[in-house]
Enzyme design. Structure first.
Site, PDB file in Angstrom:
ATOM      1  N   SER A   9       0.828  -1.207   0.000  1.00 37.47           N
ATOM      2  CA  SER A   9       0.000   0.000   0.000  1.00 37.47           C
ATOM      3  C   SER A   9       0.865   1.260   0.000  1.00 37.47           C
ATOM      4  O   SER A   9       0.594   2.216  -0.732  1.00 37.47           O
ATOM      5  CB  SER A   9      -0.923   0.008   1.230  1.00 37.47           C
ATOM      6  OG  SER A   9      -1.816  -1.075   1.197  1.00 37.47           O
ATOM      7  N   HIS A  58      -2.489   6.425   4.099  1.00 38.27           N
ATOM      8  CA  HIS A  58      -2.846   5.016   4.238  1.00 38.27           C
ATOM      9  C   HIS A  58      -4.046   4.836   5.152  1.00 38.27           C
ATOM     10  O   HIS A  58      -4.921   3.987   4.910  1.00 38.27           O
ATOM     11  CB  HIS A  58      -1.649   4.233   4.791  1.00 38.27           C
ATOM     12  CG  HIS A  58      -1.923   2.781   4.998  1.00 38.27           C
ATOM     13  ND1 HIS A  58      -2.153   2.224   6.239  1.00 38.27           N
ATOM     14  CD2 HIS A  58      -2.008   1.753   4.111  1.00 38.27           C
ATOM     15  CE1 HIS A  58      -2.360   0.932   6.106  1.00 38.27           C
ATOM     16  NE2 HIS A  58      -2.277   0.614   4.835  1.00 38.27           N
TER      17      HIS A  58
END
Length: 469
Positions: A264, A290
């Site tokens: 990610s 995130h």
């Protein structure tokens, strides 16, 4: 006679006779003629058999070199065509095969590999090519710059470790500057860069720097440049690229949760508008995006210079042992593994029975009362706010009056009443390291993840988040 015709295309390695393979040495010993650029004859003369001819065709005369090799071989001689490095990497091997096809020649071709200059340079720098890599030449003599630039962009976007051949010459002075510009659009300025001049030769020079600090003016045509990927790091002057993105840690494979988080972060990095943030701010920003999936954080997340670095050092050194949050939800989001590892205690006073009593007596909110009580017991803690602007405003008043001296403040209260004002109130305290989420946005989860970014800053250089997930 034609049955024994033979051309051996040999890679000499980068220049040190110790880097020449035994197979290449043997080829030189049995050859009747050696064809190549005269600069390289000095490296092969000790290996030649008596009477062997050294035939120089000059620079940029590769086709003449190949033709002469075929003419000698077709007369029945064993001919060794030499290239520096590996003969198949920007070397003579492809041209020899093309000419064999062109001439429809019966000459037998043998290609012997050699240590390439980028391999030698890599070994001198540490271990920079431990993962997927590519090699790009900046010479536009036989490839258009338009094509070269496409390859540079592709390498940068795909996160390849990239070796650069022919980086710079008297005429080719601007291309390496352009390559740096393109890489900075995709990579952090802190990405390791190493360059080696005259690898394996007497005046060898090895340098490790960063993409942001890299100066193309220090490079010439005898230099190989290596640019790291997003996982590369500098450790004690050694340029290292881990073997995989999901590396082993303390003898165990990285967990699924951490692996997803690493991937990610890599995705977020590729979508940022800028790549040249200071590492501490970048680390906090990646955590914020995130957690929220909100790329507006790139515009509204503010951090003082070295705030993350300074606060991490205070926790690591034991100067700071307490984190105070305005609400319990913010406290619950701070990673327990990191707290235990560093010996840090998180406190939220909201449920303390003294808080309700103080709030009732003073006519203030419970979060305000909680901050007053926290300051009385831990005036130098890190204070993190993810919910209550009144609590942040209370801390600002206590700082102004000299009652509080926090080691740092994370200001991420969320809402519509006094939220922006509370953040503005904090800014004048320039001596206190701060991370602020501007405007109305914020939240307990955001405050917690910003704390986590501080606690795990030692993983930032390797872009390896989620150690305690």
């Amino acid at each position: 006679m034609m049955e024994n015709c033979r051309i051996i295309v040999a890679g000499l390695g980068p220049g040190d006779v110790m880097d020449m393979t035994p197979a290449v040495r043997h080829a030189l010993e049995i050859s009747d003629a050696v064809v190549g650029y005269k600069y390289y004859f000095r490296f092969v003369e000790p290996c030649l058999k008596p009477g062997a001819k050294c035939i120089d065709t000059g620079m940029k005369r590769e086709r003449d070199r190949a033709r002469q090799a075929f003419e000698l071989a077709e007369q029945g001689q064993t001919v060794c065509v030499i290239s520096s490095g590996d003969s198949g990497i920007y070397g003579m091997a492809p041209l020899i095969y093309e000419m064999k096809r062109e001439r429809n020649s019966a000459v037998e071709i043998t290609v012997l590999p050699g240590i390439s200059a980028f391999q030698k340079a890599a070994s001198l720098l540490g271990a920079p090519i431990g993962h997927d890599f590519c090699v790009i030449s900046l010479s536009d003599l036989m490839t258009s710059w338009e094509t070269i630039e496409k390859r540079i962009k592709a390498a940068a976007m795909a996160d390849f470790v990239t070796a650069v051949y022919n980086p710079r010459s008297v005429e080719r002075y601007w291309q390496l500057f352009r390559l740096k510009e393109l890489f900075l659009q995709e990579r952090s300025a802190s990405t390791p860069v190493g360059y080696v001049r005259q690898a394996g030769r007497e005046d060898e020079c090895v340098t490790v720097t960063t993409l942001g600090e890299f100066d193309p003016e220090q490079v010439d045509m005898f230099t190989v440049v290596l640019i790291g990927n997003s996982q590369s790091y500098n450790w004690n002057g050694h340029f290292i690229t881990p073997r995989g993105y999901y590396r082993e840690q303390t003898g165990e494979s990285v967990g699924i949760g951490q692996g997803i988080m690493i991937e990610s972060f890599r995705t977020i990095m590729g979508l940022l508008e800028r790549k040249d943030y200071q590492l501490g701010h970048l680390w906090a920003l990646l955590h914020a995006i995130h957690t929220t999936a909100d790329f507006e954080m790139e515009k509204i997340l503010l951090s003082d210079a070295d705030a993350v670095e300074t606060l991490h050092e205070k926790f690591s050194s034991g100067q700071t042992k307490v984190i105070v949050t305005d609400v319990t939800m913010a406290a619950s989001g701070i990673r327990k593994g990191a707290l235990q590892r560093m010996g840090i205690e998180v406190k939220c006073y909201l449920s303390d029975p003294r808080v309700a009593e103080m709030a009732a007596q003073k006519g203030i909110t419970r979060t305000q009362a909680g901050i007053r009580l926290a300051v009385s017991e831990h005036p130098d803690a890190l204070f993190a706010f993810g919910n209550a602007p009144t609590a942040l405003m209370e801390l600002c008043e206590l700082i102004r009056k000299g009652h509080a001296n926090p080691c740092g403040v994370i200001a991420a209260p969320v809402g519509f009443v006094h939220v922006r004002e509370s953040k503005h109130m904090l800014k004048p305290f320039t001596q206190i390291p701060k991370i602020i989420v501007e405007g109305r946005k914020g939240g307990s989860n955001l405050a917690a993840t910003l704390v986590n970014s501080i606690l795990t800053f030692d993983d930032a250089q390797q872009l390896r988040p989620g150690r305690d997930v």
